[in-house]
Design a protein around this motif. Sequence first.
Motif, PDB file in Angstrom:
ATOM      1  N   MET A 242       0.835  -1.198   0.000  1.00 52.10           N
ATOM      2  CA  MET A 242       0.000   0.000   0.000  1.00 52.10           C
ATOM      3  C   MET A 242       0.865   1.240   0.000  1.00 52.10           C
ATOM      4  N   ASP A 243       0.391   2.291  -0.726  1.00 48.14           N
ATOM      5  CA  ASP A 243       1.136   3.549  -0.744  1.00 48.14           C
ATOM      6  C   ASP A 243       1.296   4.064   0.677  1.00 48.14           C
ATOM      7  N   LYS A 244       2.384   4.812   0.868  1.00 49.31           N
ATOM      8  CA  LYS A 244       2.652   5.341   2.207  1.00 49.31           C
ATOM      9  C   LYS A 244       1.589   6.350   2.636  1.00 49.31           C
ATOM     10  N   THR A 245       1.075   7.120   1.655  1.00 49.79           N
ATOM     11  CA  THR A 245       0.106   8.176   1.954  1.00 49.79           C
ATOM     12  C   THR A 245      -1.243   7.861   1.329  1.00 49.79           C
ATOM     13  N   TYR A 246      -2.292   8.095   2.087  1.00 48.34           N
ATOM     14  CA  TYR A 246      -3.652   7.924   1.565  1.00 48.34           C
ATOM     15  C   TYR A 246      -3.995   9.079   0.637  1.00 48.34           C
ATOM     16  N   ASN A 247      -4.300   8.769  -0.616  1.00 44.29           N
ATOM     17  CA  ASN A 247      -4.674   9.794  -1.596  1.00 44.29           C
ATOM     18  C   ASN A 247      -5.927   9.320  -2.329  1.00 44.29           C
ATOM     19  N   PRO A 248      -7.105   9.811  -1.908  1.00 39.08           N
ATOM     20  CA  PRO A 248      -8.353   9.308  -2.510  1.00 39.08           C
ATOM     21  C   PRO A 248      -8.438   9.530  -4.009  1.00 39.08           C
ATOM     22  N   GLN A 249      -7.812  10.591  -4.514  1.00 42.00           N
ATOM     23  CA  GLN A 249      -7.870  10.863  -5.955  1.00 42.00           C
ATOM     24  C   GLN A 249      -7.232   9.735  -6.774  1.00 42.00           C
ATOM     25  N   ASP A 250      -6.330   8.988  -6.162  1.00 41.64           N
ATOM     26  CA  ASP A 250      -5.657   7.910  -6.890  1.00 41.64           C
ATOM     27  C   ASP A 250      -6.504   6.645  -6.995  1.00 41.64           C
ATOM     28  N   ILE A 251      -7.557   6.535  -6.182  1.00 42.24           N
ATOM     29  CA  ILE A 251      -8.265   5.257  -6.127  1.00 42.24           C
ATOM     30  C   ILE A 251      -9.738   5.332  -6.533  1.00 42.24           C
ATOM     31  N   GLU A 252     -10.377   6.496  -6.354  1.00 46.00           N
ATOM     32  CA  GLU A 252     -11.837   6.506  -6.396  1.00 46.00           C
ATOM     33  C   GLU A 252     -12.426   6.272  -7.776  1.00 46.00           C
ATOM     34  N   GLN A 253     -12.049   7.070  -8.767  1.00 45.19           N
ATOM     35  CA  GLN A 253     -12.741   6.993 -10.055  1.00 45.19           C
ATOM     36  C   GLN A 253     -12.470   5.678 -10.781  1.00 45.19           C
ATOM     37  N   SER A 254     -11.238   5.191 -10.716  1.00 43.18           N
ATOM     38  CA  SER A 254     -10.937   3.924 -11.389  1.00 43.18           C
ATOM     39  C   SER A 254     -11.659   2.770 -10.710  1.00 43.18           C
ATOM     40  N   LEU A 255     -11.783   2.850  -9.380  1.00 44.46           N
ATOM     41  CA  LEU A 255     -12.468   1.794  -8.633  1.00 44.46           C
ATOM     42  C   LEU A 255     -13.952   1.764  -8.988  1.00 44.46           C
ATOM     43  N   TYR A 256     -14.582   2.953  -9.083  1.00 41.19           N
ATOM     44  CA  TYR A 256     -16.006   3.000  -9.431  1.00 41.19           C
ATOM     45  C   TYR A 256     -16.234   2.420 -10.819  1.00 41.19           C
ATOM     46  N   GLN A 257     -15.361   2.767 -11.740  1.00 46.24           N
ATOM     47  CA  GLN A 257     -15.500   2.258 -13.110  1.00 46.24           C
ATOM     48  C   GLN A 257     -15.425   0.734 -13.122  1.00 46.24           C
ATOM     49  N   ASP A 258     -14.533   0.198 -12.309  1.00 41.95           N
ATOM     50  CA  ASP A 258     -14.397  -1.257 -12.211  1.00 41.95           C
ATOM     51  C   ASP A 258     -15.673  -1.878 -11.651  1.00 41.95           C
ATOM     52  N   TRP A 259     -16.243  -1.275 -10.617  1.00 44.07           N
ATOM     53  CA  TRP A 259     -17.498  -1.780 -10.029  1.00 44.07           C
ATOM     54  C   TRP A 259     -18.615  -1.793 -11.070  1.00 44.07           C
ATOM     55  N   GLU A 260     -18.750  -0.677 -11.783  1.00 41.97           N
ATOM     56  CA  GLU A 260     -19.849  -0.556 -12.746  1.00 41.97           C
ATOM     57  C   GLU A 260     -19.689  -1.537 -13.898  1.00 41.97           C
ATOM     58  N   GLU A 261     -18.473  -1.623 -14.422  1.00 44.40           N
ATOM     59  CA  GLU A 261     -18.224  -2.516 -15.565  1.00 44.40           C
ATOM     60  C   GLU A 261     -18.450  -3.980 -15.205  1.00 44.40           C
ATOM     61  N   ASN A 262     -18.196  -4.328 -13.959  1.00 42.99           N
ATOM     62  CA  ASN A 262     -18.368  -5.724 -13.535  1.00 42.99           C
ATOM     63  C   ASN A 262     -19.792  -6.044 -13.102  1.00 42.99           C
ATOM     64  N   GLY A 263     -20.682  -5.035 -13.145  1.00 43.10           N
ATOM     65  CA  GLY A 263     -22.094  -5.284 -12.835  1.00 43.10           C
ATOM     66  C   GLY A 263     -22.377  -5.574 -11.379  1.00 43.10           C
ATOM     67  N   TYR A 264     -21.518  -5.076 -10.480  1.00 43.38           N
ATOM     68  CA  TYR A 264     -21.709  -5.364  -9.051  1.00 43.38           C
ATOM     69  C   TYR A 264     -22.946  -4.683  -8.472  1.00 43.38           C
ATOM     70  N   PHE A 265     -23.456  -3.636  -9.163  1.00 39.75           N
ATOM     71  CA  PHE A 265     -24.599  -2.892  -8.635  1.00 39.75           C
ATOM     72  C   PHE A 265     -25.937  -3.534  -8.996  1.00 39.75           C
ATOM     73  N   LYS A 266     -25.915  -4.507  -9.862  1.00 44.41           N
ATOM     74  CA  LYS A 266     -27.167  -5.100 -10.328  1.00 44.41           C
ATOM     75  C   LYS A 266     -27.781  -6.016  -9.269  1.00 44.41           C
ATOM     76  N   PRO A 267     -29.100  -6.177  -9.305  1.00 44.10           N
ATOM     77  CA  PRO A 267     -29.725  -7.165  -8.406  1.00 44.10           C
ATOM     78  C   PRO A 267     -29.132  -8.545  -8.655  1.00 44.10           C
ATOM     79  N   SER A 268     -28.929  -9.282  -7.573  1.00 40.77           N
ATOM     80  CA  SER A 268     -28.289 -10.596  -7.693  1.00 40.77           C
ATOM     81  C   SER A 268     -29.252 -11.673  -8.163  1.00 40.77           C
ATOM     82  N   GLY A 269     -30.559 -11.433  -7.940  1.00 42.55           N
ATOM     83  CA  GLY A 269     -31.531 -12.474  -8.250  1.00 42.55           C
ATOM     84  C   GLY A 269     -31.643 -13.513  -7.155  1.00 42.55           C
ATOM     85  N   GLN A 270     -30.854 -13.330  -6.083  1.00 46.35           N
ATOM     86  CA  GLN A 270     -30.855 -14.282  -4.972  1.00 46.35           C
ATOM     87  C   GLN A 270     -31.297 -13.585  -3.696  1.00 46.35           C
TER      88      GLN A 270
END
Length: 948
Positions: free
Chosen positions: A1-29
Amino acid sequence: MDKTYNPQDIEQSLYQDWEENGYFKPSGQGDAYSIMIPPPNVTGSLHMGHAFQDTIMDTLTRYQRMKGKNTLWQVGTDHAGIATQMVVERKLAAEEGKTRHDLGRDDFIDRIWQWKNESGGTITKQLRRLGASVDWDRERFTMDEGLSEAVKEVFVRLYKEDLIYRGKRLVNWDPKLHTAISDLEVENKDKQGHMWNLRYPLADGVKTKDGKDYIIVATTRPETMLGDTGVAVNPDDERYQDLIGKEILLPIVNRRIPIVADEHADMEKGTGCVKITPAHDFNDNEVGKRHQLPMINVFNKDAAVLAQGESYTFDGKELSLDAPIPERFHGLDRFDARKLIIEEFEQAGLLEKIDDHSLTVPYGDRSGVVIEPLLTDQWYVRVAPLAEPAIKAVEDGDIQFVPKQYENMYFSWMRDIQDWCISRQLWWGHRIPAWYDAEGNVYVGRDEAEVRKDNNLSDDVSLTQDDDVLDTWFSSALWTFSTQGWPENTEDLKVFHPSDVLVTGFDIIFFWVARMIMMTMHFVKNDDGTPQVPFKTVYVTGLIRDENGDKMSKSKGNVLDPLDMIDGIDLESLVTKRTGNMMQPQLAKKIEKNTRKTFADGIEAHGTDALRFTLAAMASTGRDINWDMNRLEGYRNFCNKLWNASRYVLMNTEDQDCGFNDAPKQYSLADRWILGQFQNTVNTFTEHLDNYRFDLAANTIYEFTWNQFCDWYLELTKPVLFKGDEIQQRGTRHTLITVLEGLLRLMHPLMPYITETIWKRVAPLAGIEANTIMLQAFPQFDASFVDEQAMADLEWVKQFILAIRNIRGEMDISPNKPLGVLLANVSEQDQRRLDDNKAFLSSLAKLEEFTVLANKDDAPASATAFIGDLEIMIPMAGLIDVDAELARIAKQLEKAEKGLAQVEKKLANEKFVNNAPAAVLEKEKEKLAEFSDAKAKLLEQKAKIESL
């Protein structure tokens, strides 16, 4: 892990990954859980209210998703009739110098759709920045094809059930936008104005009891007297009882109007005589209705004076009453007419006096002009029959308000409900599905073909569709079920309706919440035919105000943009943002000055998680919530604390045996204590979330993470990690990973980005193979991990260490200087705890020797602390320079006494106490308490040292 916490380095790319992988969709279960987002205006951009409510909704959604629910957070935007039309009209004028009338209705609507497709997605992009885990593939728009069909269906059915009708009624009329508007779109402003006292001559030689041939009415709107149709006096007012039934000769227009008895006239207010203008005042309208006075409209749609007053009965029928208006008034703006009327009253000797008067003036929130109550033809919903089951649903608990007191607000509105004006004189919106033939007959249907078929109208009968559109709130009222495919009986409707919770503000309980309940219960039924509610819980948020408690508004220049809190903004950009479009130079200068004073260094970047945690921590049950930049800064530090603590854990566990196998491990007292503390935190945190106490949930997790895990447990692991054997170290590493991994899952609904980032490094150490934390199980309370003896023993250890640290602090002894400690009144349990935990105590309190005294009187001069009956003593001989320490305390004491005297003098000043704002007075009282407390502690220290 980086020595310093920098939210700008993690937030937007992480959200894009969540959306592209369909994690927000209903699971059906699992069991269904759904929230329908209050659709923000398509013209809008994110403000603090959105950020606040979206944080709450996302927290709930992520929490239920992790609990294994089939979770849907339905997203969408509102077409925002007036706002959107104004945006495109301004754009058209600026770029092409044209009006919508130059283009015509169809072409103008095409331009709006074009604008929507190109520029209407600002707020949805901003929602992504907040980490909103909505199902973007299901995004809806209140003007999309499916919702338009639902709107038509509802209108047609209500019309056929005689619950929609067209009538001439009094509405809030915007003379600039030329449309009726709702009460929510009216901004009431306090103004300094005048009260004109006018003499109205009595007709037929009638006199008052004191011999006058006139009575005096007082008004803040003299221009409306052209439409007066009566004067009201209180039936119990002895001054005027003989005049009831007599007539006034209305000046200027010379029309005879009656004097009526009505309790609306207040005997104690003014002269007790009230002019009644039923066509231009809502209160007068009610009086006129009670006495069947005619309604005379004297203004056109520009709020300019007509040549002839338009007369109507209260059922909207036109009267043959002749109500001419003198030519000199024709076409005058209402405020110019006011001036001329005052001049003529003065010239005729009928102006009694003019008083300065404070009044509340209604303005259109979009147009900025004064609203005029005006008689117009509009479409209405007859809501009383719809309200009955909606009231019962809340009375029976089928729908619950949180906090519960908002039910009272709901009931007060619903039990005194008025018919709902649903038509607007705009081009953008759901056009009313009604057609007129040449004779003015009205036909309602889903389209023109249906109208012709149902009414046997041949093609040569000319039909014209109503020009009006429906109030935006009409389509919004269908939001919970129309977004799920109604009127078709879709699978989504079966699974996700009713929704579980609606998150909204108290200001739209009537405008939106109540109407959703009424519409849903009327149109959506359970399998047994009973009405279905739109949601089971209404969670009502407070209003976020600025740090001074003022409502945020552009005109005050105190609006805060959530994205500025997340990304940061420099001072000059912030000034430009707040004053760039200001039309008033003086106001712009004032706002610039306040901005430079408040944000001298601009606003630093804090990241989404810090903002979300701040908003959750402020989500109390109060109606008003004051924003506090210091709290945001504090929770940014909290993110840093978590980041650094996680780095410590990883540095001591990565590439090490962490005990997630069959190898033997031994848990220290600290390990057993933190495991129990974590379980209790899970239990408390979950209980708070389930009860919508986001503030208490945030405080619970903050206290555990910062105070128990970071400040205590991590320190308590060092003796084991640095000096323990392999079995002990394995037990502590296992505990470090177990608690941190569980803590990240517990925190995830509130702080999604930082928890996901750290978890991806921690999870493999716990033997977890998964791509995202958000689909992991939410921690469940497990009582088997709560070792009550270990919890109590460790709390004793903490108290012991704190006692030593407090003595060091009070006596200014270096924290690195080893100390010997004397103990008296040592119980059997104290002795056991002492024997079991000497390593902890020696390491963390820097103690080198423990001596148990048989007789405490044998102790030398010492600084003392107590844990219950146990007395802890640190001999002072040789540890401090008594004279130097007394000199230091004397200096601090002098400073505290000086500060105390200044505050006491200020609070003794009667003029200051009476005139100072409450907030300033409160701060001075806080200072008084602080100085008093400091003085008392210093005197106590002085006494201790003098005794040495």
